[in-house]
Design a protein around this motif. Structure first.
Motif, mmCIF file in Angstrom:
data_model
loop_
_atom_site.group_PDB
_atom_site.id
_atom_site.type_symbol
_atom_site.label_atom_id
_atom_site.label_comp_id
_atom_site.label_asym_id
_atom_site.label_seq_id
_atom_site.Cartn_x
_atom_site.Cartn_y
_atom_site.Cartn_z
ATOM 1 N N GLN A 160 34.685 -34.265 -16.796
ATOM 2 C CA GLN A 160 33.645 -34.324 -17.778
ATOM 3 C C GLN A 160 32.774 -35.297 -17.519
ATOM 4 N N VAL A 161 33.051 -36.602 -17.339
ATOM 5 C CA VAL A 161 32.324 -37.501 -17.178
ATOM 6 C C VAL A 161 31.374 -37.244 -15.693
ATOM 7 N N MET A 162 32.013 -36.738 -14.713
ATOM 8 C CA MET A 162 31.480 -36.510 -13.407
ATOM 9 C C MET A 162 30.607 -35.295 -13.624
ATOM 10 N N LYS A 163 30.868 -34.181 -14.467
ATOM 11 C CA LYS A 163 29.795 -33.133 -14.625
ATOM 12 C C LYS A 163 28.748 -33.740 -15.237
ATOM 13 N N ARG A 164 28.630 -34.496 -16.219
ATOM 14 C CA ARG A 164 27.200 -34.897 -16.936
ATOM 15 C C ARG A 164 26.585 -35.806 -15.811
ATOM 16 N N LYS A 165 27.133 -36.699 -14.968
ATOM 17 C CA LYS A 165 26.267 -37.385 -14.193
ATOM 18 C C LYS A 165 25.673 -36.615 -13.100
ATOM 19 N N TYR A 166 26.579 -35.516 -12.563
ATOM 20 C CA TYR A 166 26.096 -34.536 -11.472
ATOM 21 C C TYR A 166 24.919 -33.767 -11.975
ATOM 22 N N ILE A 167 24.955 -33.308 -13.223
ATOM 23 C CA ILE A 167 23.854 -32.430 -13.797
ATOM 24 C C ILE A 167 22.644 -33.445 -13.710
ATOM 25 N N ASN A 168 22.658 -34.669 -14.308
ATOM 26 C CA ASN A 168 21.466 -35.556 -14.506
ATOM 27 C C ASN A 168 21.089 -35.819 -13.079
ATOM 28 N N PHE A 169 21.921 -36.078 -12.029
ATOM 29 C CA PHE A 169 21.591 -36.704 -10.645
ATOM 30 C C PHE A 169 20.721 -35.229 -10.045
ATOM 31 N N TYR A 170 21.346 -34.137 -10.202
ATOM 32 C CA TYR A 170 20.614 -32.931 -9.645
ATOM 33 C C TYR A 170 19.291 -32.534 -9.994
ATOM 34 N N ASN A 171 19.190 -32.816 -11.328
ATOM 35 C CA ASN A 171 17.807 -32.664 -12.062
ATOM 36 C C ASN A 171 16.746 -33.477 -11.602
ATOM 37 N N GLU A 172 17.228 -35.124 -11.650
ATOM 38 C CA GLU A 172 16.494 -35.843 -10.992
ATOM 39 C C GLU A 172 16.110 -35.859 -9.562
ATOM 40 N N ALA A 173 16.825 -35.457 -8.766
ATOM 41 C CA ALA A 173 16.492 -35.359 -7.307
ATOM 42 C C ALA A 173 15.462 -33.971 -7.231
ATOM 43 N N ILE A 174 15.801 -32.986 -7.994
ATOM 44 C CA ILE A 174 14.784 -31.728 -7.709
ATOM 45 C C ILE A 174 13.571 -31.918 -8.127
ATOM 46 N N ASN A 175 13.597 -33.090 -9.376
ATOM 47 C CA ASN A 175 12.372 -33.345 -9.778
ATOM 48 C C ASN A 175 11.510 -34.614 -9.206
ATOM 49 N N GLY A 176 12.156 -34.859 -8.072
ATOM 50 C CA GLY A 176 11.519 -35.879 -7.037
ATOM 51 C C GLY A 176 11.756 -37.350 -7.322
ATOM 52 N N LYS A 177 12.775 -37.566 -8.074
ATOM 53 C CA LYS A 177 12.871 -39.117 -8.205
ATOM 54 C C LYS A 177 13.466 -39.846 -6.965
ATOM 55 N N TYR A 178 13.991 -39.105 -6.295
ATOM 56 C CA TYR A 178 14.667 -39.800 -4.845
ATOM 57 C C TYR A 178 13.601 -39.894 -3.773
ATOM 58 N N LYS A 179 12.460 -39.529 -3.863
ATOM 59 C CA LYS A 179 11.620 -39.480 -2.803
ATOM 60 C C LYS A 179 11.182 -40.876 -2.276
#
Length: 361
Positions: A342-361
């Motif tokens: 459950q904790v892992m799921k929340r963190k992954y959703i945030n990470f994927y959305n941030e990566a798609i939106n260009g945070k890690y460029k």
């Protein structure tokens, strides 16, 4: 429309299968998941029933077999590019070293965010040394210069990643508490007449069966059990040590539930699912002072970190006299608060959305 995520996994068996299948299932609500996989001998026969029906499955025919075959690698690269072109994903997530190596080359300079999860670096887990060690490290260092984000499974693995690449982060591995609890509730623990210390997994270099055997010889009054087997079975020779061979999961859980101490004396881990499961079962945990293990176990708080066979032996003998239940209770609490899906799921959703939106460029 949900964002599309393409998961690529060549090592679709064992712990990587458990991790990737759980991740895919958990992400279905928020993302449109495509899984490009290769069948391995360790892949469960019923894997399609384990995966959510909403997941789009694509078998990569050219995966498998030897690597460093240039002609074959070129064919795999073309196949992966064709899959990505047809899907048009918003993010590609590469799992384990083979998919991570070939995938990062296939999608070099891609505008799509590329994520690589090593699931434990091969040059650490395999116990490679000399030229072999340098070759694996060199490959990871060179590929770390690509446009990918390295997403590891714990802080200590992330520390290794930072020596190889600049763009890193980590999300701790977790177990599905509801499923594990339901399984354990239906299982009666195996009864033991002696104080029992156990581990499980393949008898391979990474898991150091020779060290486990040495620990057993130092504590002859205890019973030692290795659930599993492999190419290094012959190293387990102590008279108080039993090698069971591979067991069905329910039987292995029953044996673990009835044991007193769980040992993970490996050369390195990402985060071993068996470690988290045994923390949840309230076992006394003894681990090696290596990548993965030292991120999860805080020495003297939720288990013990050991550096030598004598360290393990001393902790076992102490526990036989005075079992440290408060340490075991803290391990259970840590699984409830940190190491669960459950904790892992929340963190992954945030990470994927941030990566798609260009945070890690």
């Amino acid at each position: 429309m949900k964002p599309k995520i393409l998961m690529i996994c060549e090592a679709f068996g064992g712990g990587v299968f458990a991790y990737v299948s759980q991740l895919c299932n958990d992400m279905c609500e928020s993302f449109d998941i495509y899984l490009a996989y290769a069948l391995r001998p360790q892949t469960p026969n019923n894997f399609t029933k384990i995966l959510d029906k909403r997941i789009h499955l694509i078998e990569v025919k050219r995966f498998g077999g030897s690597i460093f075959n240039i002609n074959k690698d070129i064919q795999i690269i073309r196949e992966l590019r064709h899959i990505a072109t047809s899907i048009k994903p918003d993010l590609i997530h590469l799992h384990s070293s083979v998919a991570g190596g070939i995938g990062r080359i296939a999608f070099l300079n891609s505008k799509i965010p590329i994520v690589y999860t090593p699931h434990g670096y091969a040059f650490i887990l395999m116990g490679a040394s000399g030229f072999k060690l340098k070759m694996y490290q060199w490959m990871e260092y060179i590929l770390g210069k690509t446009n990918s984000i390295t997403l590891t499974c714990c802080k200590s693995e992330d520390e290794v990643a930072k020596t190889l690449t600049k763009r890193t982060t980590f999300i701790e591995t977790g177990v599905n508490i509801e499923e594990l609890s339901a399984q354990l509730d239906s299982i009666q623990p195996t009864k033991n007449q002696k104080f029992t210390v156990y581990t499980l997994g393949r008898t391979c270099t990474q898991k150091q069966p020779d060290l486990f055997n040495e620990i057993a010889t130092l504590v002859p009054e205890a019973r030692f059990v290795w659930i599993g087997g492999g190419e290094l079975d012959y190293l387990l020779t102590a008279p108080n040590l039993e090698l069971t061979g591979w067991k069905p999961r329910n039987e292995a859980l029953a044996m673990g539930k009835g044991a007193d101490v769980f040992i993970l004396c490996s050369l390195g881990e990402a985060i071993a699912m068996s470690l988290i499961e045994n923390m949840y079962m309230g076992k006394l945990i003894l681990v090696s002072n290596v990548m993965g293990n030292k991120s999860v176990i805080q020495d003297g708080k939720n288990g013990f970190i050991c550096n030598t066979a004598q360290d393990y032996a001393n902790r076992i003998k102490d526990a036989m006299k005075n079992y440290p239940q408060e340490i075991c209770n803290q391990a259970i609490k840590d699984v409830h608060t940190i190491y669960n899906t459950q904790v892992m799921k929340r963190k992954y959703i945030n990470f994927y959305n941030e990566a798609i939106n260009g945070k890690y460029k």
